[in-house]
Design an enzyme around this catalytic site. Structure first.
Site, PDB file in Angstrom:
ATOM      1  N   LYS A   1     -41.594  -6.680 -50.275  1.00  0.00           N
ATOM      2  CA  LYS A   1     -41.912  -6.072 -48.969  1.00  0.00           C
ATOM      3  C   LYS A   1     -41.241  -4.707 -48.842  1.00  0.00           C
ATOM      4  CE  LYS A   1     -41.963  -8.948 -45.310  1.00  0.00           C
ATOM      5  NZ  LYS A   1     -41.428  -9.723 -44.165  1.00  0.00           N
TER       6      LYS A   1
ATOM      7  N   THR B   1     -36.510 -15.713 -32.238  1.00  0.00           N
ATOM      8  CA  THR B   1     -36.611 -16.769 -31.227  1.00  0.00           C
ATOM      9  C   THR B   1     -35.763 -17.951 -31.688  1.00  0.00           C
ATOM     10  OG1 THR B   1     -38.831 -16.060 -30.669  1.00  0.00           O
ATOM     11  CG2 THR B   1     -38.195 -18.282 -29.987  1.00  0.00           C
TER      12      THR B   1
ATOM     13  N   CYS C   1     -45.988 -18.244 -33.005  1.00  0.00           N
ATOM     14  CA  CYS C   1     -45.024 -18.426 -31.912  1.00  0.00           C
ATOM     15  C   CYS C   1     -45.261 -19.676 -31.068  1.00  0.00           C
ATOM     16  CB  CYS C   1     -45.008 -17.181 -31.033  1.00  0.00           C
ATOM     17  SG  CYS C   1     -44.436 -15.735 -31.921  1.00  0.00           S
TER      18      CYS C   1
HETATM   19  C1  UDX Z   1     -47.103 -14.815 -27.998  1.00  0.00           C
HETATM   20  C2  UDX Z   1     -46.597 -14.309 -26.644  1.00  0.00           C
HETATM   21  O1  UDX Z   1     -47.695 -13.820 -25.890  1.00  0.00           O
HETATM   22  C3  UDX Z   1     -45.583 -13.204 -26.855  1.00  0.00           C
HETATM   23  O2  UDX Z   1     -45.042 -12.788 -25.603  1.00  0.00           O
HETATM   24  C4  UDX Z   1     -44.447 -13.715 -27.728  1.00  0.00           C
HETATM   25  O3  UDX Z   1     -43.518 -12.731 -27.977  1.00  0.00           O
HETATM   26  C5  UDX Z   1     -45.002 -14.248 -29.015  1.00  0.00           C
HETATM   27  O4  UDX Z   1     -45.974 -15.238 -28.781  1.00  0.00           O
HETATM   28  P1  UDX Z   1     -48.865 -14.021 -29.811  1.00  0.00           P
HETATM   29  O5  UDX Z   1     -48.517 -15.261 -30.540  1.00  0.00           O
HETATM   30  O6  UDX Z   1     -48.992 -12.768 -30.544  1.00  0.00           O
HETATM   31  O7  UDX Z   1     -47.785 -13.780 -28.618  1.00  0.00           O
HETATM   32  O8  UDX Z   1     -50.280 -14.302 -29.148  1.00  0.00           O
HETATM   33  P2  UDX Z   1     -50.907 -14.435 -27.688  1.00  0.00           P
HETATM   34  O9  UDX Z   1     -51.671 -13.220 -27.371  1.00  0.00           O
HETATM   35  O10 UDX Z   1     -49.911 -14.883 -26.737  1.00  0.00           O
HETATM   36  O11 UDX Z   1     -51.952 -15.616 -27.977  1.00  0.00           O
HETATM   37  C6  UDX Z   1     -51.471 -16.852 -28.421  1.00  0.00           C
HETATM   38  C7  UDX Z   1     -52.634 -17.804 -28.647  1.00  0.00           C
HETATM   39  O12 UDX Z   1     -53.172 -18.218 -27.391  1.00  0.00           O
HETATM   40  C8  UDX Z   1     -53.792 -17.213 -29.446  1.00  0.00           C
HETATM   41  O13 UDX Z   1     -54.245 -18.172 -30.365  1.00  0.00           O
HETATM   42  C9  UDX Z   1     -54.850 -16.948 -28.380  1.00  0.00           C
HETATM   43  O14 UDX Z   1     -56.158 -17.042 -28.904  1.00  0.00           O
HETATM   44  C10 UDX Z   1     -54.590 -18.094 -27.398  1.00  0.00           C
HETATM   45  N1  UDX Z   1     -55.010 -17.821 -26.019  1.00  0.00           N
HETATM   46  C11 UDX Z   1     -54.433 -16.790 -25.341  1.00  0.00           C
HETATM   47  C12 UDX Z   1     -55.971 -18.653 -25.419  1.00  0.00           C
HETATM   48  O15 UDX Z   1     -56.495 -19.586 -26.027  1.00  0.00           O
HETATM   49  N2  UDX Z   1     -56.328 -18.401 -24.117  1.00  0.00           N
HETATM   50  C13 UDX Z   1     -55.765 -17.385 -23.395  1.00  0.00           C
HETATM   51  O16 UDX Z   1     -56.129 -17.222 -22.226  1.00  0.00           O
HETATM   52  C14 UDX Z   1     -54.793 -16.536 -24.024  1.00  0.00           C
END
Ligand code: UDX
Length: 459
Positions: free
Chosen positions: A35, A121, A278
């Site tokens: 990396k 985290t 996450c």
């Molecule tokens: C998340 C948190 O949002 C962020 O604050 C933290 O730091 C890390 O974890 P991320 O994992 O990048 O971020 O994705 P996010 O945009 O939160 O979406 C998570 C999952 O939820 C995705 O699979 C998305 O498709 C799903 N999702 C999101 C839904 O199914 N419905 C929604 O309304 C929103």
């Protein structure tokens, strides 16, 4: 300020580039030599909108460098951010071995004062453990330290924007010195005083809230925030199931529920569930933390259960349409766990494909960014050059990641190459009226249209 960021994953690399862009001198360390080589050769270890430019610009300005030895960075930087991975163990607890390893390396080489900040985290009380670790293992009695927590809330796909325009910056500290240092580090972001690398002509925004609390509370804020967002998603998915059963429209229900300012419209989109690096692991880890402390975390176990069931429910919906899946060609649009990223960790799309393969289906898939990473996970399916190719000769299209690109497709052309014009929309990205007007059969998540049709038909 001289800052070192240990770990060049999403949190580490975006934070390192962000700190450099706001004027700090940053040494980013990762023990993955490959990396570091890629980064020093001007490449990127993953796709993240806007990050490559930020990294290149700050490397060129000599504000950002990448090395593999912690000791060399610690010798030059009083401030150390720990941004290593904390993946789940078998039992769902967070694996803190990388955090401890970094702590051990710091203990062996640190001299003078250092502020050590956990940004990964981690479960509550990890900061306390770090303090104890440094007291026990420090090689040099002249190594004086403060430990702090500074959880990261960035979302993949909009990580750079989230670094520069956060809703709040949370720090958990035990000393005023640590709080003052962190405020200094984040001052440009707190005051929104920088040339925005994301938005042309970015309007001056109001000051970002700076939340100063104790270390335990800061650690809990992260787990609680992610768990609450995941809970909103499982809640609306639970409601969507009911809408399908009784003939109601989950999208309209979510819209009206979200209009209540106490609830808010975000994270109320029904679909095939949450994935990524996450939410799934943070929920598991938080449940373990809660149970370990003798608390009833059944609510979050429900959130997990609802999410895990989305996969089978979606595949059953397809089987209900196709009758026999074995030997049938199925097209998949979207492999990443969400759009604007190439990340397929805990991607619901990959979980659905695995289920289809056990049913004997033949899968053709396309994703704008995530195919290389998906190939490493599931080499046995067909990866197509574009969405049209993925639709060629298939009995159904499964829309599993809501990439903008799919909304620009010539659906008539798609229909012409499909064996059966059936779209199962796992992200409710298409408009039912538009798609059905083009002669497609269309099933989405949460609209009991077929029940309504049945009910209407019955009259
Ligand atoms: C998340 C948190 O949002 C962020 O604050 C933290 O730091 C890390 O974890 P991320 O994992 O990048 O971020 O994705 P996010 O945009 O939160 O979406 C998570 C999952 O939820 C995705 O699979 C998305 O498709 C799903 N999702 C999101 C839904 O199914 N419905 C929604 O309304 C929103």
């Amino acid at each position: 300020m001289n800052i070192t960021v240990i770990g060049a994953g999403y949190v580490g690399l975006i934070s390192a580039a962000g700190f450099a862009e706001t004027g700090h001198r940053v040494i980013c360390v990762d023990d993955d030599l490959r990396k570091i080589e890629v980064l020093n050769a001007g490449g990127m270890p993953f796709y993240e909108p806007g990050l490559e430019g930020l990294v290149q610009r700050n490397r060129a300005a000599k504000r950002l460098e990448f090395i593999s030895r912690i000791e060399d960075a610690v010798a030059q930087c009083p401030v150390i951010f720990i941004c290593v991975g904390t993946p789940p163990l078998e039992n769902g607890e967070a694996d803190l071995s990388s955090v401890e390893l970094v702590a051990r390396r710091i203990s062996q080489c640190a001299r003078g004062y250092h502020l050590v900040i956990e940004k990964s985290t981690v479960p509550v009380q990890t900061g306390r453990r770090l303090q104890k670790h440094f007291s026990i293992y420090r090689n040099n009695p002249q190594f004086h330290f403060d430990v702090a927590s500074n959880p990261e809330f960035l979302r993949e796909g909009s990580g750079v924007e989230d670094f520069f325009h956060p809703d709040r910056i949370v720090v958990g500290v035990d000393s005023e010195k640590a709080a003052a240092l962190l405020e200094e580090i984040y001052r440009p972001v707190l005051e929104q005083n920088f040339v925005c690398p994301v938005h042309q002509g970015c309007e001056k925004r109001s000051r970002v809230p700076f939340v100063v609390t104790d270390i335990n509370s800061a650690e809990l804020i992260k787990h609680a925030s992610n768990s609450f967002l995941a809970m909103k998603i499982s809640f609306i998915n639970m409601v969507a199931d009911l809408c399908e059963a009784v003939g109601a429209n989950a999208a309209q229900v979510a819209e009206a529920v979200g209009m209540d300012k106490r609830i808010g419209s975000s994270f109320l989109r029904p679909g095939i569930g949450f994935g990524g690096s996450c939410f799934p692991k943070d929920i598991q880890a938080f449940v373990r933390v809660g149970q370990g402390a003798g608390c009833d975390f059944a609510l979050l176990q429900g959130v997990e259960r609802i999410n895990q069931r989305r996969i089978d429910q979606f595949v059953d919906k397809l089987k209900n349409e196709l009758w026999v899946v074995r030997g049938k060609r199925i097209g998949v649009w979207g492999l990443a766990f969400k759009p604007r990223t190439d990340d397929v960790r805990s991607s619901p799309a990959l979980a659905i494909i695995r289920r289809l393969l056990t049913e004997g289906a033949l899968v053709r898939a396309y994703d704008p960014q995530a195919m290389e990473k998906a190939k490493a996970e599931i080499p046995e399916i067909e990866y197509c050059a574009d969405a049209y190719e993925a639709a060629r000769g298939v009995e159904a299209i499964l829309a599993l990641t809501e990439w903008e690109e799919f909304l620009q497709l010539d659906l008539l052309r798609v229909r012409q190459v499909m064996t059966r014009p059936l779209i199962l929309d796992g992200r409710n990205m298409f408009s039912r009226d538009t798609v059905t007007a083009m002669g497609f059969e269309y099933l989405d998540i949460g609209s009991g249209a077929h029940v309504q049709k049945l009910l209407l038909g019955a009259r």
